[in-house]
Design a protein around this motif. Structure first.
Motif, PDB file in Angstrom:
ATOM      1  N   TYR A  99       0.833  -1.204   0.000  1.00  0.00           N
ATOM      2  CA  TYR A  99       0.000   0.000   0.000  1.00  0.00           C
ATOM      3  C   TYR A  99       0.868   1.254   0.000  1.00  0.00           C
ATOM      4  CZ  TYR A  99      -3.659   3.231   1.753  1.00  0.00           C
ATOM      5  OH  TYR A  99      -4.540   4.270   1.934  1.00  0.00           O
ATOM      6  N   VAL A 100       1.874   1.278   0.858  1.00  0.00           N
ATOM      7  CA  VAL A 100       2.766   2.437   0.932  1.00  0.00           C
ATOM      8  C   VAL A 100       3.513   2.613  -0.389  1.00  0.00           C
ATOM      9  CG1 VAL A 100       4.836   3.352   2.057  1.00  0.00           C
ATOM     10  CG2 VAL A 100       3.004   2.346   3.439  1.00  0.00           C
ATOM     11  N   ALA A 101       4.011   1.514  -0.951  1.00  0.00           N
ATOM     12  CA  ALA A 101       4.731   1.603  -2.221  1.00  0.00           C
ATOM     13  C   ALA A 101       3.827   2.114  -3.336  1.00  0.00           C
ATOM     14  CB  ALA A 101       5.314   0.236  -2.581  1.00  0.00           C
ATOM     15  N   THR A 102       2.586   1.671  -3.335  1.00  0.00           N
ATOM     16  CA  THR A 102       1.650   2.114  -4.370  1.00  0.00           C
ATOM     17  C   THR A 102       1.300   3.580  -4.196  1.00  0.00           C
ATOM     18  OG1 THR A 102       0.771  -0.143  -4.467  1.00  0.00           O
ATOM     19  CG2 THR A 102      -0.564   1.577  -5.466  1.00  0.00           C
ATOM     20  N   GLN A 103       1.211   4.043  -2.947  1.00  0.00           N
ATOM     21  CA  GLN A 103       0.985   5.472  -2.722  1.00  0.00           C
ATOM     22  C   GLN A 103       2.142   6.302  -3.258  1.00  0.00           C
ATOM     23  OE1 GLN A 103      -1.679   6.878  -1.902  1.00  0.00           O
ATOM     24  NE2 GLN A 103      -2.842   5.821  -0.303  1.00  0.00           N
ATOM     25  N   SER A 104       3.335   5.763  -3.245  1.00  0.00           N
ATOM     26  CA  SER A 104       4.480   6.473  -3.840  1.00  0.00           C
ATOM     27  C   SER A 104       4.312   6.589  -5.353  1.00  0.00           C
ATOM     28  CB  SER A 104       5.783   5.742  -3.509  1.00  0.00           C
ATOM     29  OG  SER A 104       6.030   5.768  -2.116  1.00  0.00           O
ATOM     30  N   ARG A 105       3.734   5.569  -5.979  1.00  0.00           N
ATOM     31  CA  ARG A 105       3.443   5.645  -7.412  1.00  0.00           C
ATOM     32  C   ARG A 105       2.402   6.728  -7.690  1.00  0.00           C
ATOM     33  NH1 ARG A 105       1.017   0.299  -8.538  1.00  0.00           N
ATOM     34  NH2 ARG A 105       0.498   1.330 -10.516  1.00  0.00           N
ATOM     35  N   VAL A 106       1.435   6.862  -6.781  1.00  0.00           N
ATOM     36  CA  VAL A 106       0.433   7.923  -6.916  1.00  0.00           C
ATOM     37  C   VAL A 106       1.122   9.288  -6.888  1.00  0.00           C
ATOM     38  CG1 VAL A 106      -1.557   9.032  -5.831  1.00  0.00           C
ATOM     39  CG2 VAL A 106      -1.418   6.531  -5.903  1.00  0.00           C
ATOM     40  N   ASP A 107       2.015   9.472  -5.914  1.00  0.00           N
ATOM     41  CA  ASP A 107       2.745  10.742  -5.803  1.00  0.00           C
ATOM     42  C   ASP A 107       3.474  11.071  -7.102  1.00  0.00           C
ATOM     43  OD1 ASP A 107       1.993  11.140  -3.173  1.00  0.00           O
ATOM     44  OD2 ASP A 107       3.801  10.239  -2.342  1.00  0.00           O
ATOM     45  N   ALA A 108       4.156  10.072  -7.652  1.00  0.00           N
ATOM     46  CA  ALA A 108       4.960  10.306  -8.853  1.00  0.00           C
ATOM     47  C   ALA A 108       4.086  10.731 -10.027  1.00  0.00           C
ATOM     48  CB  ALA A 108       5.750   9.044  -9.191  1.00  0.00           C
ATOM     49  N   LEU A 109       2.944  10.085 -10.203  1.00  0.00           N
ATOM     50  CA  LEU A 109       2.076  10.457 -11.320  1.00  0.00           C
ATOM     51  C   LEU A 109       1.478  11.840 -11.115  1.00  0.00           C
ATOM     52  CD1 LEU A 109       0.917   9.471 -14.019  1.00  0.00           C
ATOM     53  CD2 LEU A 109      -1.059   8.602 -12.749  1.00  0.00           C
ATOM     54  N   TYR A 110       1.110  12.175  -9.878  1.00  0.00           N
ATOM     55  CA  TYR A 110       0.490  13.474  -9.622  1.00  0.00           C
ATOM     56  C   TYR A 110       1.462  14.616  -9.900  1.00  0.00           C
ATOM     57  CZ  TYR A 110      -2.591  16.899  -7.408  1.00  0.00           C
ATOM     58  OH  TYR A 110      -3.418  17.978  -7.171  1.00  0.00           O
ATOM     59  N   ARG A 111       2.763  14.348  -9.761  1.00  0.00           N
ATOM     60  CA  ARG A 111       3.756  15.382 -10.056  1.00  0.00           C
ATOM     61  C   ARG A 111       3.876  15.662 -11.559  1.00  0.00           C
ATOM     62  NH1 ARG A 111       6.663  12.814  -5.739  1.00  0.00           N
ATOM     63  NH2 ARG A 111       7.838  11.546  -7.230  1.00  0.00           N
ATOM     64  N   ASP A 112       3.251  14.829 -12.380  1.00  0.00           N
ATOM     65  CA  ASP A 112       3.252  15.016 -13.836  1.00  0.00           C
ATOM     66  C   ASP A 112       1.817  15.299 -14.274  1.00  0.00           C
ATOM     67  OD1 ASP A 112       3.342  14.862 -16.579  1.00  0.00           O
ATOM     68  OD2 ASP A 112       4.533  13.027 -16.651  1.00  0.00           O
ATOM     69  N   PRO A 113       1.411  16.567 -14.263  1.00  0.00           N
ATOM     70  CA  PRO A 113      -0.007  16.879 -14.524  1.00  0.00           C
ATOM     71  C   PRO A 113      -0.506  16.382 -15.881  1.00  0.00           C
ATOM     72  CG  PRO A 113       1.141  18.795 -13.635  1.00  0.00           C
ATOM     73  CD  PRO A 113       2.188  17.770 -13.946  1.00  0.00           C
ATOM     74  N   VAL A 114       0.323  16.420 -16.904  1.00  0.00           N
ATOM     75  CA  VAL A 114      -0.118  15.979 -18.222  1.00  0.00           C
ATOM     76  C   VAL A 114      -0.457  14.490 -18.199  1.00  0.00           C
ATOM     77  CG1 VAL A 114       0.565  15.666 -20.634  1.00  0.00           C
ATOM     78  CG2 VAL A 114       1.140  17.796 -19.439  1.00  0.00           C
ATOM     79  N   ALA A 115       0.423  13.700 -17.585  1.00  0.00           N
ATOM     80  CA  ALA A 115       0.182  12.259 -17.499  1.00  0.00           C
ATOM     81  C   ALA A 115      -1.007  11.953 -16.597  1.00  0.00           C
ATOM     82  CB  ALA A 115       1.435  11.553 -16.987  1.00  0.00           C
ATOM     83  N   TRP A 116      -1.130  12.705 -15.505  1.00  0.00           N
ATOM     84  CA  TRP A 116      -2.265  12.494 -14.590  1.00  0.00           C
ATOM     85  C   TRP A 116      -3.577  12.770 -15.295  1.00  0.00           C
ATOM     86  CZ3 TRP A 116      -2.551  10.805  -9.489  1.00  0.00           C
ATOM     87  CH2 TRP A 116      -3.783  10.959  -8.866  1.00  0.00           C
ATOM     88  N   ASN A 117      -3.658  13.894 -15.994  1.00  0.00           N
ATOM     89  CA  ASN A 117      -4.907  14.252 -16.669  1.00  0.00           C
ATOM     90  C   ASN A 117      -5.255  13.240 -17.754  1.00  0.00           C
ATOM     91  OD1 ASN A 117      -5.162  16.559 -15.079  1.00  0.00           O
ATOM     92  ND2 ASN A 117      -4.058  17.846 -16.554  1.00  0.00           N
ATOM     93  N   ALA A 118      -4.256  12.730 -18.455  1.00  0.00           N
ATOM     94  CA  ALA A 118      -4.509  11.711 -19.475  1.00  0.00           C
ATOM     95  C   ALA A 118      -5.079  10.446 -18.836  1.00  0.00           C
ATOM     96  CB  ALA A 118      -3.225  11.405 -20.237  1.00  0.00           C
ATOM     97  N   ALA A 119      -4.535  10.062 -17.666  1.00  0.00           N
ATOM     98  CA  ALA A 119      -5.057   8.887 -16.964  1.00  0.00           C
ATOM     99  C   ALA A 119      -6.490   9.112 -16.514  1.00  0.00           C
ATOM    100  CB  ALA A 119      -4.163   8.551 -15.772  1.00  0.00           C
ATOM    101  N   VAL A 120      -6.801  10.330 -16.068  1.00  0.00           N
ATOM    102  CA  VAL A 120      -8.171  10.644 -15.657  1.00  0.00           C
ATOM    103  C   VAL A 120      -9.124  10.514 -16.845  1.00  0.00           C
ATOM    104  CG1 VAL A 120      -9.699  12.492 -14.860  1.00  0.00           C
ATOM    105  CG2 VAL A 120      -7.506  12.110 -13.719  1.00  0.00           C
ATOM    106  N   LEU A 121      -8.727  11.009 -17.995  1.00  0.00           N
ATOM    107  CA  LEU A 121      -9.587  10.913 -19.181  1.00  0.00           C
ATOM    108  C   LEU A 121      -9.801   9.460 -19.597  1.00  0.00           C
ATOM    109  CD1 LEU A 121      -8.194  13.949 -21.196  1.00  0.00           C
ATOM    110  CD2 LEU A 121     -10.536  13.704 -20.330  1.00  0.00           C
ATOM    111  N   ARG A 122      -8.763   8.641 -19.479  1.00  0.00           N
ATOM    112  CA  ARG A 122      -8.942   7.216 -19.804  1.00  0.00           C
ATOM    113  C   ARG A 122      -9.858   6.544 -18.779  1.00  0.00           C
ATOM    114  NH1 ARG A 122      -3.371   7.839 -21.243  1.00  0.00           N
ATOM    115  NH2 ARG A 122      -2.711   7.094 -19.191  1.00  0.00           N
ATOM    116  N   ASN A 123      -9.789   6.982 -17.518  1.00  0.00           N
ATOM    117  CA  ASN A 123     -10.729   6.466 -16.512  1.00  0.00           C
ATOM    118  C   ASN A 123     -12.155   6.812 -16.885  1.00  0.00           C
ATOM    119  OD1 ASN A 123      -9.880   5.542 -13.361  1.00  0.00           O
ATOM    120  ND2 ASN A 123      -8.190   6.137 -14.706  1.00  0.00           N
ATOM    121  N   LEU A 124     -12.379   8.059 -17.241  1.00  0.00           N
ATOM    122  CA  LEU A 124     -13.726   8.475 -17.632  1.00  0.00           C
ATOM    123  C   LEU A 124     -14.213   7.682 -18.840  1.00  0.00           C
ATOM    124  CD1 LEU A 124     -13.322  12.331 -17.204  1.00  0.00           C
ATOM    125  CD2 LEU A 124     -15.017  10.932 -16.028  1.00  0.00           C
ATOM    126  N   ALA A 125     -13.318   7.433 -19.774  1.00  0.00           N
ATOM    127  CA  ALA A 125     -13.695   6.723 -20.991  1.00  0.00           C
ATOM    128  C   ALA A 125     -14.163   5.304 -20.709  1.00  0.00           C
ATOM    129  CB  ALA A 125     -12.510   6.694 -21.962  1.00  0.00           C
TER     130      ALA A 125
END
Length: 830
Positions: free
Chosen positions: A769-795
Motif C-alpha cells: 500500500y505504501v509503495a503504491t501510494q508512492s506511485r500515486v505521488d509520482a504520477l500526480y507530479r506530472d499533470p499531463v500524465a495524470w490528466n490523461a489517466a483521468v480521461l482514460r478512466n472516464l472513458a
C-alpha cells in the motif's frame, strides 16, 4: 419518447404551470410567517414540482396497470433508500431550472440557497440504500413498471457529531419542518399483526390471531425520468396503532398506559437499524422487517387483484425483489397471504411464490446473513414460523432424495440452524424460495457460490447469477458535477447523458493536453469549493494544489480506514525524518479526507473515528510540515456531503481486504467524476480496472485467493510487523500515545488487535500500500500524465451506469418465468 437533452428548457405550458403553482404555494408559506425565506421558498418550489410530477404519476400508473403478459411489475423491497435531496433532481427532470431561477430572482432569492435549505431524507445509511435510490432513478428512466418499498424513518440512522474526536449520535430530525416531497395516500393502509396464537379450524386450515395489530400508512416519493414522462414510486410505510389510545384508561388518568399502543407503533418509525446489542433492539429490528414485508406484499396483492388479474397469475405478473437479506421474510409472508387470506392450496401458493421472488446478496460476511432465534419468531410471528417449518421440511426432503445419506449437508442447508441455539437462517430462506439469486460483482458472485452459498449452488446451479452494480449518472455526474458535464458536452457531445457508454469517445482524446488542462481547471474549482467548506465548518485550511486523497464510506474494520491512517502516520514520520523527500524530489502535498459513520454499538469503528481526529489534530498543527500534509474528518456523511466531496477528489480509496467488498459503488462515482482509484483487487474495482485499463488503476495488496491461502496456512501478524521497521514505528507511535498524550493507552487495544489477530490483513498489505501510494505521488507530479489517466478512466466508465444494471435485471432476473403448474395437494391450507 422525448429525447431532448437534459439542459433543454421545458415547454411554455409546463413553465407557466410551474410558475402559477409556485406563486400560489409561496403566498401560503410566507403568509404564515413562521419559516425562514429559503425554507419557505423550498416548500413552495417542491409543492409546485410535486404538482407536475403527480400528473406524471397518474399517467404512469394507468399505463403500468395495462401492461401486457410479457412484462412484470417489479416490487423492490429494501430497508434503505438513501435518496438525498430531491429539488435539483425534480427541476432537472422537468427541465424547469431556467424558469425557477428567473422566478426566484424576482423574489431576491438564489437557487443555490434554496437547494441548501433542503435536508437529506434520512431513509438510509450507506451503499445499500444509495444503490436502491439509483435503481429507482433507472426504473423511471427505462420506463419499467415498478414500486420501491421502504420504511419512513422519523430520525434516520442518526446524525453524527464529534466531541473531542469521539462520535456522538443524535436524532436526525429531518422531518422537523415537514417533508414537501412525500405524498400521503390516505386511502391505502393495511393491518400488520404480531404475536398472539395460531388456531386450527374445523376444516384443517390455520388461523392466526395476532395479539398486536398495527396500521401501515402509505407515503409516496415520486422519482421522475429525465428523458420522458415516466416516473418510479418509492412507497414508504409508517406504523400507527390500530386504536390510537385506550380512551377508558385515559379517562381514568392513566395517560401513559392509554398511549402505550401508539408509542409501540411509533417506535417502529423512529430509527433505521436500531442497536441490536440488546434483546429489545433485536426484537424491534425483526418487527421493522416484518412490518415492511407485510405491508408491501398486501399492497402488491391488492393492486394485482384491482388490475383484474387472477391470483394464479400473480407470480408471472409481478416480481418481488429482496435487496439483501433484511426483507427475506417475504416468501413466508406471501405464503401466509395466499394460504390464509385467499384460500389457495400449499402447492399452488408455493409455485406462485417461487415464480415471484428473487434475491440480491450484498455481503460475504456470515454475520450479516441475518439469523433470528426460533423463540423470537414464536413470540412475534408464530404463523410465519409454521410456514417456514413446512418450507424447510419439503426442501430437506428434496435434498435427502437427491443426496441420500448426507445428513451433514442436510444440516448445513437447513433453514433452521439446530446447532447454534435453534435459529432461523434468513438468507437460506431467501435462497430456497427465490427463482434467481445474484451477486453484485463478478468476484462477489463467484465467491458467493464458492463460500457462503456453496451447498445451495451445487443443489441449484442454475439459480445463481451475477449482475454488476452501477450508479445513476444523472445524480452522480450531471447534477453533482455540472462543470465536468459541460466539459464532456463540449468535448464529445451530449449523447453520454442518454447513453453513458458514449464516454468511450474520450479515449481517443486522452492525449490532448489542452483538454487535460480544461479538465484540471474543472477539478480545481471543485476542490476550491470543498476547501472553502472545510475551512468554514472545521476551521482547517487545506491546499487546493495538494492531492485530495478521499475515503468516504461507513466506518468498518473490513473497509480498512485504519490502513489509511497507518499510511498517514507513516507519511508524517517520513516527512519529519526526511524533509527533502524521497531522492530529494520533495513531498507531493496531500490532503487526506475521511467521512463515514460508525454503527452506534461498534466500539472498534468508533475508536477509528477518534484516532482519525487525534492524528489530524497533531499533523494539521505541526508547522514543520508547512501544510504539505493534512488530515480531515468531515462529520455526518450523507448524500449531499458526498455530492460536494466526490467531484473534488483526485484519489479514491477502495482498500477493503480482497474478497470482502461485494461490489462498491462509491468507486464508480469517484471514477465518473475524474478521480483515480487506489484499491485492492476486490468487488467491482476489478471490473472497473478491466474496462479502464489496469495500468490506469493503482492496484495493491493480496488478492482473494492469496488471502484465503494465507489464512488457511496460518497468518502471524506480529511476525509480519516485525519484518517491517517502518510499520512497527507507526504502531508504536499510535499504541504509546503519540497522538493521545493525555491518555497514552487510548489506542493500545486497537494496536494489540492488529498485532495479535489482524483479521482483515492490514499489516500484510501495508508495505505494498505504501509503495503504491508512492506511485500515486509520482504520477500526480506530472499533470499531463495524470490528466490523461483521468480521461482514460472516464472513458471506461460507461459500463457502470445503473441503467445498464437495471436493464440486466429486467432481462435476466425479472423477465416473466414459465408457467409452473401446481401439483395436486389434498391439504389445501395446512
Amino acid at each position: 419518447m422525448d429525447t431532448a437533452p437534459a439542459s433543454a428548457p421545458a415547454s411554455a405550458p409546463a413553465t407557466d404551470a410551474l410558475v402559477a403553482l409556485f406563486r400560489r404555494a409561496l403566498a401560503v408559506h410566507t403568509a404564515e410567517g413562521r419559516q425562514p425565506p429559503a425554507r419557505a421558498v423550498l416548500q413552495a418550489a417542491a409543492e409546485a414540482c410535486r404538482g407536475l410530477l403527480a400528473e406524471r404519476w397518474a399517467t404512469t400508473q394507468a399505463k403500468d396497470a395495462k401492461r401486457g403478459a410479457g412484462q412484470r411489475r417489479v416490487h423492490y423491497l429494501s430497508m434503505e433508500f438513501l435518496m438525498g435531496r430531491a429539488l435539483r433532481n425534480a427541476i432537472a427532470a422537468l427541465r424547469l431550472e431556467p424558469a425557477l431561477k428567473e422566478e426566484l430572482a424576482r423574489h431576491g432569492v438564489s437557487l443555490a440557497d434554496v437547494l441548501e435549505a433542503e435536508p437529506d431524507a434520512a431513509l438510509g445509511n450507506g451503499g445499500l440504500g444509495r444503490l436502491a435510490a439509483c435503481f429507482l432513478d433507472s426504473f423511471a428512466e427505462l420506463g419499467l413498471p415498478t414500486f420501491g418499498y421502504g420504511l419512513r424513518y422519523r430520525y434516520g440512522m442518526f446524525a453524527q457529531g464529534l466531541q473531542d474526536g469521539m462520535q456522538v449520535e443524535r436524532p436526525d430530525d429531518w422531518q422537523r419542518e415537514g417533508t414537501p416531497w412525500d405524498v400521503e395516500r390516505p386511502g391505502i393502509g393495511f393491518v400488520v399483526g404480531f404475536g398472539g396464537r395460531v388456531e386450527a379450524e374445523a376444516d384443517g386450515t390455520r388461523r392466526w390471531l395476532p395479539a398486536e395489530r398495527l396500521r401501515a400508512r402509505a407515503f409516496d416519493f415520486i422519482v421522475p425520468a429525465h428523458g420522458h414522462g415516466h416516473v418510479a414510486t418509492l412507497r414508504q410505510w409508517e406504523a400507527r396503532a390500530e386504536q390510537p389510545i385506550d380512551f377508558a384508561a385515559f379517562c381514568r388518568g392513566e395517560h401513559a398506559a392509554a398511549g402505550a399502543a401508539q408509542l409501540a407503533a411509533d417506535t417502529l418509525n423512529w430509527v433505521l437499524y436500531p442497536d441490536d446489542s440488546t434483546e429489545e433492539g433485536r426484537l424491534l429490528r425483526l418487527k421493522q422487517e416484518a412490518f415492511l414485508v407485510s405491508a408491501s406484499l398486501q399492497d402488491l396483492v391488492a393492486r394485482h387483484l384491482a388490475e383484474g388479474r387472477p391470483l394464479s397469475e400473480l407470480g408471472r405478473a409481478n416480481a418481488i425483489h429482496l435487496n439483501d437479506t433484511h426483507p427475506a421474510l417475504a416468501p413466508a409472508e406471501l405464503m401466509r397471504l395466499l394460504l390464509d387470506e385467499h384460500g389457495l392450496g400449499w402447492d399452488e401458493a408455493w409455485a406462485i411464490t417461487r415464480q415471484a421472488v428473487a434475491y440480491t446478496n450484498h455481503t460475504l460476511m456470515p454475520e450479516a446473513l441475518e439469523t433470528w432465534p426460533v423463540w423470537m419468531f414464536e413470540r412475534l410471528l408464530p404463523r410465519h414460523l409454521e410456514i417456514i417449518y413446512r418450507i424447510n421440511h419439503a426442501f430437506l426432503s428434496e435434498v435427502r432424495e437427491r443426496v441420500p445419506g448426507d445428513e451433514a449437508l442436510v444440516r448445513r442447508v437447513s433453514i433452521i440452524d439446530e446447532e447454534h441455539g435453534r435459529r432461523v437462517r434468513m438468507a437460506a430462506l431467501a435462497v430456497v424460495a427465490s427463482q434467481r439469486v445474484n451477486g453484485v460483482a463478478k468476484l462477489h458472485s463467484q465467491l458467493m457460490v464458492e463460500t457462503i452459498f456453496a451447498d445451495y449452488a451445487r443443489l441449484f446451479p442454475g439459480r445463481f447469477t451475477n449482475v454488476t452494480n452501477g450508479v445513476t449518472p444523472r445524480r452522480w455526474l450531471q447534477q453533482c458535477n455540472p462543470g465536468l458535464s459541460a466539459l464532456l458536452d463540449s468535448a464529445i457531445g451530449d449523447e453520454w447523458r442518454r447513453d453513458l457508454s458514449a464516454l468511450s469517445a474520450l479515449r481517443g482524446k486522452a492525449g490532448d493536453p489542452a483538454l487535460g488542462q480544461r479538465l484540471a481547471s474543472v477539478k480545481r474549482a471543485s476542490k476550491q469549493a470543498l476547501a472553502a467548506r472545510i475551512q468554514r465548518e472545521l476551521g482547517i485550511a487545506v491546499d487546493t494544489d495538494s492531492l485530495f486523497d478521499v475515503q468516504i464510506k461507513r466506518i468498518h474494520e473490513y473497509k480498512r480506514q485504519l490502513l489509511n491512517l497507518l499510511h498517514v502516520v507513516h507519511r508524517y514520520q517520513a516527512m519529519l525524518a526526511n524533509p527533502e523527500g524521497p531522492e530529494g524530489r520533495g513531498w507531493t502535498p496531500r490532503t487526506v479526507i475521511l467521512a463515514g459513520k460508525a454503527a452506534s454499538a461498534y466500539a472498534a469503528a468508533k475508536q477509528i473515528v477518534r484516532l482519525a481526529h487525534d492524528i489530524g489534530r497533531v499533523i494539521n498543527a505541526d508547522p514543520r510540515l508547512e501544510g504539505r500534509l493534512k488530515l480531515v474528518f468531515l462529520p455526518n456523511y450523507g448524500v449531499s456531503l458526498a455530492e460536494a466531496i466526490i467531484p473534488a477528489a483526485d484519489l479514491s480509496e477502495q482498500i477493503s481486504t480482497a474478497g470482502t467488498e461485494a461490489s462498491g459503488t462509491g468507486n464508480m462515482k469517484f471514477a465518473m467524476n475524474g478521480a483515480l482509484t487506489i484499491g485492492t483487487w476486490d468487488g467491482a474495482t476489478i471490473e472497473m480496472a478491466q474496462h479502464i485499463g489496469e495500468a490506469d488503476v493503482f492496484v495493491f495488496g493480496l488478492r482473494a485467493d492469496a488471502v484465503a491461502t494465507l489464512k488457511a496456512t496460518g497468518y502471524d501478524p506480529r511476525w509480519v510487523a516485525a519484518q517491517q521497521p517502518a510499520l512497527m514505528t507507526v504502531l508504536e507511535a499510535i499504541g504509546n500515545g503519540a497522538f493521545s498524550p493525555g491518555e497514552p493507552g487510548r489506542y493500545r487495544a486497537l494496536v494489540d488487535g492488529l498485532l495479535n489477530r489482524d483479521p482483515y490483513l492490514l499489516l500484510a498489505d501495508f508495505a505494498d500500500y505504501v509503495a503504491t501510494q508512492s506511485r500515486v505521488d509520482a504520477l500526480y507530479r506530472d499533470p499531463v500524465a495524470w490528466n490523461a489517466a483521468v480521461l482514460r478512466n472516464l472513458a471506461g466508465m460507461g459500463f457502470f451506469s445503473a441503467d445498464r444494471t437495471v436493464a440486466e435485471y429486467a432481462a435476466h432476473i425479472w423477465s416473466p418465468p414459465p408457467a409452473m403448474p401446481p401439483r395436486a395437494d389434498p391439504q389445501r391450507n395446512a
